[in-house]
Design an enzyme around this catalytic site. Structure first.
Site, PDB file in Angstrom:
ATOM      1  N   SER A  67       0.782  -1.247   0.049  1.00 34.95           N
ATOM      2  CA  SER A  67      -0.076   0.057  -0.003  1.00 34.95           C
ATOM      3  C   SER A  67       0.844   1.311  -0.172  1.00 34.95           C
ATOM      4  O   SER A  67       0.553   2.327  -0.850  1.00 34.95           O
ATOM      5  CB  SER A  67      -0.928   0.124   1.337  1.00 34.95           C
ATOM      6  OG  SER A  67      -1.624  -1.021   1.449  1.00 34.95           O
ATOM      7  N   ASP A 124       3.641 -14.597   3.443  1.00 32.00           N
ATOM      8  CA  ASP A 124       3.595 -15.202   4.675  1.00 32.00           C
ATOM      9  C   ASP A 124       2.101 -15.581   5.048  1.00 32.00           C
ATOM     10  O   ASP A 124       1.839 -16.728   5.933  1.00 32.00           O
ATOM     11  CB  ASP A 124       4.192 -14.171   5.639  1.00 32.00           C
ATOM     12  CG  ASP A 124       5.347 -13.863   5.470  1.00 32.00           C
ATOM     13  OD1 ASP A 124       6.186 -14.567   4.878  1.00 32.00           O
ATOM     14  OD2 ASP A 124       5.739 -12.798   5.927  1.00 32.00           O
ATOM     15  N   ARG A 172      -4.075  -5.312 -17.792  1.00 33.15           N
ATOM     16  CA  ARG A 172      -2.808  -5.743 -17.513  1.00 33.15           C
ATOM     17  C   ARG A 172      -2.105  -7.079 -18.078  1.00 33.15           C
ATOM     18  O   ARG A 172      -1.209  -7.345 -18.557  1.00 33.15           O
ATOM     19  CB  ARG A 172      -2.498  -5.671 -16.192  1.00 33.15           C
ATOM     20  CG  ARG A 172      -2.438  -4.212 -15.714  1.00 33.15           C
ATOM     21  CD  ARG A 172      -1.951  -4.133 -14.039  1.00 33.15           C
ATOM     22  NE  ARG A 172      -2.027  -2.878 -13.854  1.00 33.15           N
ATOM     23  CZ  ARG A 172      -2.387  -2.435 -12.679  1.00 33.15           C
ATOM     24  NH1 ARG A 172      -2.386  -3.345 -11.835  1.00 33.15           N
ATOM     25  NH2 ARG A 172      -2.603  -1.123 -12.357  1.00 33.15           N
TER      26      ARG A 172
HETATM   27  C1  SIN Z   1      -2.321  -0.559  -9.271  1.00 29.15           C
HETATM   28  O1  SIN Z   1      -1.668  -1.853  -9.055  1.00 29.15           O
HETATM   29  O2  SIN Z   1      -4.013  -0.914  -9.132  1.00 29.15           O
HETATM   30  C2  SIN Z   1      -1.768   0.556  -9.517  1.00 29.15           C
HETATM   31  C3  SIN Z   1      -0.430   0.440 -10.067  1.00 29.15           C
HETATM   32  C4  SIN Z   1      -0.023   1.547 -11.089  1.00 29.15           C
HETATM   33  O3  SIN Z   1       0.032   2.747 -10.526  1.00 29.15           O
HETATM   34  O4  SIN Z   1       0.132   1.130 -12.030  1.00 29.15           O
END
Ligand code: SIN
Length: 542
Positions: A42, A208, A274
């Site tokens: 995060s 983990d 992605r």
């Molecule tokens: C994400 O994984 O949601 C954001 C990653 C990014 O900023 O490309």
């Protein structure tokens, strides 16, 4: 040393802190992290929080984008909860004064990322959203008197009582071992990107929490779905993220001749989901071609993307050339501990939220910036649920301790990470998966780890989590979302809406994410079905 408390939260990212802030006002809460608060995924998150916060957008669009990106391998009701409830929590955050980015005209500055049909990414500090949220939550948490935050405490064993409920956790600290006894244990330990040698995650993101829960007997699913981000800064190896928000601002993937790579590959081009962009970058690099992001069209890049600018400067990338070298790398685990939107797992009083959990909201490939939203939303829903229904644990009669055993043969960390990238990376072949699986432990057994060092245990946990990924990847004989099999290039209808679920050394393929009908939010019904531990609505003051 023994500590008696009400709630233990493991993890220091957005889901953990969101829950801690809420729970700390009602209960005594110990939040434990194995490193410090800058070490979560995060904290590193650049992109932002996807949320429907303007009249120009609608939840149905965000839901649709989520389902398309994840190729419909979702729990739809949970997706709806994520998008609808999440939008309210993000609005609350903004109303409470979270320092998000605004335009000069005073409107919320909303970014665009892959597979989103609308500009809906709330960001802060340009590309430092995660850090800003963690700082904001930490600031608020400091004022909560019953919330104790302990860094550098590494959880290595969950304790179950003789009723099969989770009632504690053993941790390693610099001063020796500690045992926490509690009414609820919450796992918010994040993902497992560092199982791979090329990752956007923190270097200690080993998965983990998944190993801990699995070894304690919890259900784990969707482990074959590991998302690779297409654009990690690449300078003699991966060294950070180049956010998709950069492409949202107009940048493009190009080869060394400046030829656009994504043209004609997908309707959404550089902002395709992605798994599509990562696969294209993978193929180019496998063919010996370098890939870049052309940022020449973005004005004031350094102001809009200060984190990436700093990263590039550190790696001596000259941004005035307008090109950043990139490569794909592991980024997010869609699978994890089977959990409801309220965090319930298959073990009573053990809860899971955030990336370590699998609630079915990401399907086979997560939509960009839905993960911070997940932490905010399910951290909140779980805390609310505990506040409304909590009962005190009185039974600390533990089941017999696991016996001392020798570790099974383990690979060296770097060898395992390279092998995972090779065999269980973007494209997976049967032969490579089988060869790797032969080197990983597949039997389920709990070990007494009290005499082992943190490094030994982390390596063991890496093997356990890696083994679940490899087994699931072998079993799913199709390609879907982020799971791409060399020999099975298409989706197969027999795998539609099938969840590969691991528990106690067994693996089942089933038609539902949940075996029990707990998602109906009817605690009583769940209780009658024999889902032990969640006693209906008996409010108890701790
Ligand atoms: C994400 O994984 O949601 C954001 C990653 C990014 O900023 O490309």
């Amino acid at each position: 040393m023994n500590v008696q408390t009400d709630i233990v939260i493991l993890g220091g990212g957005i889901a953990a802190l969101q829950a801690a802030r809420k729970l700390g006002n009602h209960f005594k809460v110990h939040l434990l992290t194995k490193a410090d608060f800058t070490m979560s995924s995060s904290f590193k998150a650049q992109g932002g929080v996807a949320a429907v916060v303007t009249a120009n957008d609608h939840p149905t669009l965000h839901i649709e984008d989520t389902l398309v990106a994840g190729e419909f391998h979702h729990h739809e009701e949970n997706v709806k909860t994520l998008v609808e409830r999440g939008a309210n929590y993000v609005k609350q955050l903004l109303n409470n004064g979270f320092p998000a980015d605004y335009t000069e005209e005073g409107n919320l500055s909303l970014g665009l990322e892959g597979a989103h049909s609308r500009h809906r990414i709330v960001h802060a500090g340009g590309d430092a959203t995660g850090e800003k949220i963690i700082d904001y939550y930490m600031e608020e948490s400091r004022e909560i008197p019953q919330l104790f935050m302990n860094t550098y405490e590494f959880a290595y064993e969950l304790l179950l009582n003789c009723d099969g409920e989770c009632c504690g956790v053993r941790v390693k600290t610099a001063e020796g071992d500690k045992t926490y006894y509690a009414s609820y244990i919450i796992l918010a330990t994040g993902g497992a990107g560092a199982l791979y040698s090329c990752t956007s995650n923190q270097p200690n993101s080993y998965g983990d929490g998944i190993a801990l829960a699995y070894l304690a007997g919890a259900e784990v699913t969707d482990m074959e779905f590991v998302q690779f981000h297409p654009s990690l800064l690449y300078v003699n190896g991966a060294c950070g993220l180049v956010s998709e928000a950069v492409r949202g601002a107009g940048a493009r993937f190009v080869d060394r001749h400046n030829t656009p790579i994504m043209a004609g590959k997908h309707l959404l081009g550089d902002l395709a989901p992605r798994h599509i962009t990562a696969y294209e970058m993978y193929k180019m690099r496998a063919a010996g071609e370098e890939v870049f992001i052309d940022i020449s069209m973005i004005e004031s890049f350094d102001k809009k993307f200060p984190t990436i600018t700093k990263l590039c400067q550190k790696e001596q990338i000259d941004l005035t050339t307008g090109k950043i070298p990139v490569a794909p790398g592991s980024h997010f685990l869609m699978g994890g501990i089977v959990a409801t939107v309220k965090g319930e797992t298959s073990i009573p009083r053990l809860l899971a939220i955030g990336e370590v959990a699998c609630t079915g909201v990401h399907g086979a490939n997560r939509l960009a910036s839905n993960s911070l939203l997940e932490g905010i939303t399910f951290g909140h829903l779980m805390a609310e649920y505990i506040v409304q229904t909590a009962t005190k644990q009185h039974n600390f009669m533990l089941v017999a301790r696991p016996v001392a055993m020798n570790f099974p043969p383990l690979l060296q960390k770097e060898i395992l990470q390279d092998a995972m990238l090779e065999a269980a990376g973007i494209v997976r072949s049967t032969e490579a998966l089988e060869a790797l699986l032969a080197q990983l432990p597949t039997a389920w057994h709990q070990m007494d780890l009290s005499n082992a060092s943190q490094e030994q245990i982390e390596l063991y946990f890496m093997h356990v989590t890696a083994s679940l990924i490899v087994q699931a990847a072998l079993l799913r004989t199709e390609s879907r979302g982020a799971h791409i099999r060399r020999e099975y290039k298409q989706q197969h209808s027999e795998w539609t809406k099938k969840w590969i679920v691991f528990q106690q050394g067994n693996v089942n393929v089933r038609d539902t994410l949940y075996e029990y009908n707990q998602i109906k939010s009817d605690v009583k019904a769940v209780f009658q079905r024999g889902y032990r531990g969640w006693r209906p609505f008996k409010r108890v003051h701790f």
